[in-house]
Design a protein around this motif. Structure first.
Motif, PDB file in Angstrom:
ATOM      1  N   PHE A 103      26.697   5.578 -33.107  1.00 11.72           N
ATOM      2  CA  PHE A 103      26.731   6.565 -32.026  1.00 11.72           C
ATOM      3  C   PHE A 103      27.178   5.915 -30.712  1.00 11.72           C
ATOM      4  N   SER A 104      26.497   4.803 -30.375  1.00 14.40           N
ATOM      5  CA  SER A 104      26.765   4.162 -29.083  1.00 14.40           C
ATOM      6  C   SER A 104      28.176   3.588 -29.010  1.00 14.40           C
ATOM      7  N   VAL A 150      30.339   6.274 -27.839  1.00 10.37           N
ATOM      8  CA  VAL A 150      30.123   6.600 -26.426  1.00 10.37           C
ATOM      9  C   VAL A 150      30.766   5.532 -25.549  1.00 10.37           C
ATOM     10  N   PHE A 151      30.544   4.261 -25.892  1.00  7.49           N
ATOM     11  CA  PHE A 151      31.097   3.172 -25.079  1.00  7.49           C
ATOM     12  C   PHE A 151      32.625   3.225 -25.099  1.00  7.49           C
ATOM     13  N   GLY A 197      33.456   7.624 -24.181  1.00 12.36           N
ATOM     14  CA  GLY A 197      32.722   8.405 -23.185  1.00 12.36           C
ATOM     15  C   GLY A 197      31.918   9.537 -23.796  1.00 12.36           C
ATOM     16  N   LYS A 198      32.354  10.026 -24.958  1.00  8.33           N
ATOM     17  CA  LYS A 198      31.564  11.048 -25.641  1.00  8.33           C
ATOM     18  C   LYS A 198      31.678  10.880 -27.153  1.00  8.33           C
ATOM     19  N   ILE A 199      30.881  11.682 -27.866  1.00  2.00           N
ATOM     20  CA  ILE A 199      30.905  11.562 -29.329  1.00  2.00           C
ATOM     21  C   ILE A 199      31.381  12.858 -29.962  1.00  2.00           C
ATOM     22  N   CYS A 251      27.837  16.814 -25.601  1.00  3.50           N
ATOM     23  CA  CYS A 251      28.637  16.643 -26.825  1.00  3.50           C
ATOM     24  C   CYS A 251      28.296  17.661 -27.911  1.00  3.50           C
ATOM     25  N   CYS A 259      29.051  11.558 -22.258  1.00  2.00           N
ATOM     26  CA  CYS A 259      27.770  11.672 -22.967  1.00  2.00           C
ATOM     27  C   CYS A 259      26.636  11.185 -22.058  1.00  2.00           C
TER      28      CYS A 259
END
Lengths: 264, 311
Positions: A154-155, A158-159, A162-164, B17, B49
Motif C-alpha cells: 500500500f505504502s 502512495v510514496f 501519491g494515491k492508491i 482513494c 492519499c
C-alpha cells in the motif's frame, strides 16, 4: 497471581509424584502438585527502550497494568491468548523469551483503538502493538506478517504516486503473499459486484488497475518522503543495535571478512 | 459571527482513494445529496492519499505529513476554511494530523521539513476545520432543514446505524465531540440515527454501533475479519434491522465482502442489506436508485427497496 507468573503454572512447569514422602509427609498425587522453582537470567534489560524507540511505543513506560486495554480489546474477545496488558508487562520487565511465545499473533491487532480510548494512562496500547510487531520483524524473530506485507504494498504506491488504486493493491498483495485470486468467495463477490454495473463503468474500473491514478507534481513529495524513510530506517536500526549485531557477526565470520576489509 | 450553517454551505471536498474505487457509490451519493440539499462541494485540488492505516503503520509522522498536504492545499491554494471527508479513514487521519500539529513539536518539524522539500506550503494547525459528511449535513442543514426538503420517506425502514472505529476513537483527536446536547458522542454516536430518523427510518437499538469490522486486516487476516463482520451482521438482524447504514468505505466494503465470505466459506448466510447513509438520504430526497449508485453496491438491495416503496 500476577499476570507474569502465569508461566509458572504451565503444564511443563508442574510436577506430580505418584509416590513421594518428604520429611515423613506423604505428598503423592494430584493434590500435592509442585510448581518447579525457576531462576530467570535472560532478561533483555534494553527491551522497554527498544520498544519506546519505535513509532507507537513511546509511552509504554506509563502503563500501570490496570488491564483496560485487554478488557476492551476486539481481538481478545475472539482469541483470549491475545493479551496486550500481558505483553506490555513483559516489555517493561524485559522478558523477551516470554513474548516470543506469542510472536505469531501480536501482529493481529486490528487497530480499532478501543484500548487507546480506554487507557487512563495514555499508553497508546495500539501503538505499542505496532511497535512490538515491528520489533519482532526487525530483530528477525518472525517473517514479515501478512499485515506488514499489505502495509508495504500500500505504502509503496502512495510514496510512488501519491494515491492508491485498490484493485492494484489487492492484486499485488495476493501475489506477494502467494495467494490465489481464484477463491470461491472472491469470485462470488466479483460476480455480485459486476451484476448491475454498466459497461462504461467496468471499463473505467479495469483501466484504473492498469494505469495507476496519480497526484500530479508528486515528484518533490516523493523525494522528500524517500529521504525521510531512509533516515528513519537508519535511526531504528541504531536504536535496536542492529548494525552493531551485524558488525559482530562479521567479526565472528573471521579472516575472510577481515581480509576483504584490508584489501578495500 | 459565522455559524456552522453558513460555514458548511461551501466546503472543500476530499473524497480520498476509496471513493474513487470500490466506494464509488458513496462518492456519487454524497455529491448528489449535496446538490439536492443546496450544499456546495469543491474538490481539493490535486489531492493525495491521507496515509491511511498502512502508512501510519510504517511511520506515523509520514501519515501526518500526507494528511497535512491535503489540508495545506485546501487552506492556502483554495482559501477554504472547511474540509469535508466522507471516508472515516481520511476524516480520522486529517483530525489526527491536526491534533499532532497542535500538540507535538516533532510532528511540526517533520511536516515543515517535508513540505519545504516537496515545494508546497506547510500546513499550520487551525488553518482549516476537518469535518465528516455527517457533520456537514447535520450542521449545514440539520434535521428540520432535511425534513423540509424531503420528497419521499424511508417509510419506517428498520435501520441499524453502524459508525465503526475511526469516527469516534481515540477521543482526544475529536475535541468538538462529547460536548453535551447537539454535539456528537464518542461512546454512543447518533448523527446518522438523527438524520435517517428525520428521513422516516426507524432506528433499531443496535449495540455494535462502534464495534470493529476488522477492516485493517480485511485481506491480511480474513478469517478474523469475517468473524468480526458476522458479529455485526447478526447483531443487526437480532435487533430487527432490515438495513445496516454505513458511513465509511472500509466498513462498508468489509461488511459486503465478509457477508459473502461468511456465506460462501463458512456457510453462514445473513440477509441484512448494506447501504451508505447518503444513499438512503438521497432516496428520501427523491433521487433515483441509479443516481445514488444502489446498483454499484455488492449487497443487492434494489428489489428490496422497491418492495418497500422507497425506490
Amino acid at each position: 497471581m500476577p499476570i507474569h507468573e502465569q508461566s509458572l503454572i504451565r503444564p511443563e512447569n508442574l510436577t506430580t509424584h505418584d509416590q513421594l514422602v518428604v520429611d515423613g509427609v506423604d505428598v503423592s498425587g494430584h493434590w500435592s502438585t509442585f510448581i518447579q522453582s525457576r531462576v530467570v537470567t535472560d532478561y533483555n534489560e534494553a527491551m522497554q527502550d527498544e520498544i519506546a524507540a519505535l513509532p507507537g511505543g513511546e509511552n509504554v513506560h506509563r502503563c500501570w497494568q490496570c488491564g483496560s486495554c485487554t478488557n476492551s480489546c476486539t481481538v481478545n474477545a475472539i482469541n483470549p491468548e491475545f493479551n496486550p496488558r500481558h505483553w506490555i508487562y513483559l516489555v517493561r520487565i524485559g522478558m523477551e523469551s516470554e513474548i516470543l511465545r506469542d510472536k505469531d499473533i501480536i501482529w493481529q491487532c486490528v487497530s480499532c483503538n478501543k484500548c487507546t480510548y480506554a487507557c487512563p494512562r495514555d499508553v497508546v496500547p495500539e501503538g505499542v502493538m505496532k511497535a512490538l510487531s515491528h520489533w519482532l520483524e526487525l530483530k528477525g524473530h518472525v517473517k514479515p506478517s501478512p499485515s506488514m506485507v499489505f502495509d508495504e504494498v500500500f505504502s509503496e504506491q502512495v510514496f510512488q504516486h501519491g494515491k492508491i488504486e485498490e484493485g492494484r493493491v489487492m492484486q499485488r498483495f495476493f501475489k506477494r503473499t502467494g495467494q490465489s485470486l481464484n477463491q470461491p468467495w472472491l469470485i462470488e463477490m466479483m460476480r455480485r459486484m459486476l451484476r448491475h454495473l454498466p459497461v462504461g463503468m467496468l471499463t473505467k474500473l479495469g483501466l484504473a488497475t492498469l494505469v495507476a491514478p496519480r497526484t500530479s507534481g508528486w515528484s518533490g513529495a516523493r523525494a522528500a518522503i524517500e529521504e525521510y524513510v531512509h533516515e528513519q530506517e537508519h535511526k531504528r536500526r541504531r536504536a535496536l543495535g542492529l548494525d552493531a549485531l551485524i558488525e559482530a557477526a562479521k567479526r565472528d565470520a573471521g579472516p575472510v571478512t577481515a581480509g576483504e576489509g584490508a584489501r578495500s | 459571527m459565522t455559524t456552522a450553517k453558513d460555514k458548511y454551505q461551501k466546503v472543500a471536498y476530499y473524497p480520498g482513494c476509496a471513493l474513487e474505487g470500490t466506494a464509488h457509490s458513496y462518492n456519487r451519493s454524497t455529491q448528489e445529496v449535496g446538490k439536492a440539499l443546496g450544499l456546495d462541494l469543491v474538490e481539493v485540488k490535486n489531492w493525495n492519499c491521507c496515509g491511511a492505516m498502512e502508512v501510519k503503520n510504517i511511520d506515523p509522522k509520514l501519515q501526518t505529513y500526507l494528511s497535512s498536504r491535503v489540508m495545506a492545499i485546501a487552506a492556502t491554494e483554495m482559501k477554504m476554511d472547511v474540509v469535508m471527508a466522507p471516508c472515516n479513514g481520511c476524516y480520522h487521519n486529517l483530525k489526527k494530523a491536526e491534533y499532532d500539529l497542535a500538540h507535538d513539536p516533532t510532528s511540526v518539524e517533520v511536516v515543515d521539513r517535508l513540505s519545504q522539500k516537496a515545494g508546497h506550503a506547510t500546513y499550520e494547525a487551525g488553518q482549516v476545520e476537518t469535518i465528516h459528511a455527517l457533520d456537514w449535513i447535520m450542521h449545514g442543514i440539520g434535521e428540520d432543514g432535511l425534513k423540509q426538503r424531503l420528497k419521499g420517506s424511508l417509510q419506517g425502514l428498520k435501520v441499524a446505524n453502524y459508525y465503526g472505529c475511526m469516527y469516534t476513537r481515540p477521543r482526544h483527536i475529536f475535541p468538538e465531540k462529547d460536548k453535551g446536547p447537539g454535539t456528537e458522542s464518542t461512546s454512543k454516536p447518533h448523527y446518522m440515527d438523527d438524520l435517517l430518523g428525520a428521513a422516516g427510518a426507524v432506528n433499531v437499538e443496535f449495540p455494535l454501533k462502534t464495534a470493529c469490522c476488522g477492516g485493517a486486516h480485511t485481506l491480511s487476516d480474513s478469517d478474523m475479519s469475517t468473524k468480526l463482520v458476522l458479529n455485526i451482521l447478526r447483531a443487526a438482524e437480532a435487533a430487527g434491522a432490515e438495513v445496516i447504514a454505513t458511513e465509511c468505505p472500509t466498513c462498508h466494503s468489509g461488511l459486503e465482502m465478509h457477508q459473502v465470505r461468511a456465506e460462501k466459506k463458512f456457510g453462514q448466510p445473513t440477509k441484512v442489506k448494506i447501504l451508505y447513509f447518503t444513499q438512503l438520504l438521497g432516496l428520501a430526497l427523491g433521487l433515483s436508485p441509479r443516481q445514488v449508485g444502489v446498483h454499484e453496491n455488492i449487497s443487492d438491495s434494489l428489489g428490496f427497496l422497491r418492495e418497500k416503496g422507497i425506490a
